[in-house]
Design an enzyme around this catalytic site. Structure first.
Site: not given
Ligand code: ZN
Length: 174
Positions: A46, A51, A104-105, A146-147, A150
């Protein structure tokens, strides 16, 4: 399509509330295509526009169609579903919640235990601006939570009951 740079903490864009998308123009299509390529290359399951440094309400998610597929003997063969959702909103959450470990990226090298709803309804728009309603469960529902966090400047480490540095690689980052 082009790869974009994934920004990491403490980049301020990760803490900003992202703007609602109003124009479904070529720039948006390029952003979505770039986000998909960047997510796959990372690799992750995702990615939210902040991000890649863009403060707009756009997310992409690519995950297995259902939970059993992930357990399939040959995981490479399991069907994945790709979502690109604009201005997503959670309109229903299940009472049931589950604690699981996320990575998380944008926060490399750490994992955290986060409690999330097991089921969700998400409303938003597809890349052509048409309304979509998604009923999601289990890990896909977790990725969407999660997204969407963000887009509101919330990181999983804000919510985690425990954060740690794993020794091995982190799978399924978002
Ligand atoms: Zn993330």
């Amino acid at each position: 399509m082009a790869l974009r740079t994934i920004v990491t903490t403490p980049e301020p864009v990760l803490r900003r509330k992202a703007k609602t998308v109003t124009k479904f123009d070529e720039n948006l299509q390029t952003l979505i295509d770039d986000m998909i390529e960047t997510m796959r290359e990372a690799p992750g399951v995702g990615l939210a526009a902040p991000q890649v440094g863009v403060s707009e309400r756009v997310i992409v998610v690519e995950y297995y169609e259902n939970e059993e597929d992930e357990e399939a003997e040959d995981a490479e063969e399991a069907p994945k579903r790709l979502y690109a959702i604009i201005n997503p909103e959670i309109t229903r959450t299940s009472v049931e919640k589950e604690v699981a470990a996320e990575g998380c990226l944008s926060i490399p090298g750490v994992m955290g235990d986060v409690e999330r709803h097991l089921g969700l309804t998400v409303k938003g728009l597809n890349r052509r601006g048409q309304p979509v309603t998604l009923k999601l469960k289990d890990w896909t529902a977790r990725i969407f939570q999660h997204e969407i966090d963000h887009l509101n400047g919330v990181l999983f480490t804000d919510l985690a009951s425990r954060v740690w540095k794993p020794e091995g690689p982190i799978e399924d980052k978002v």
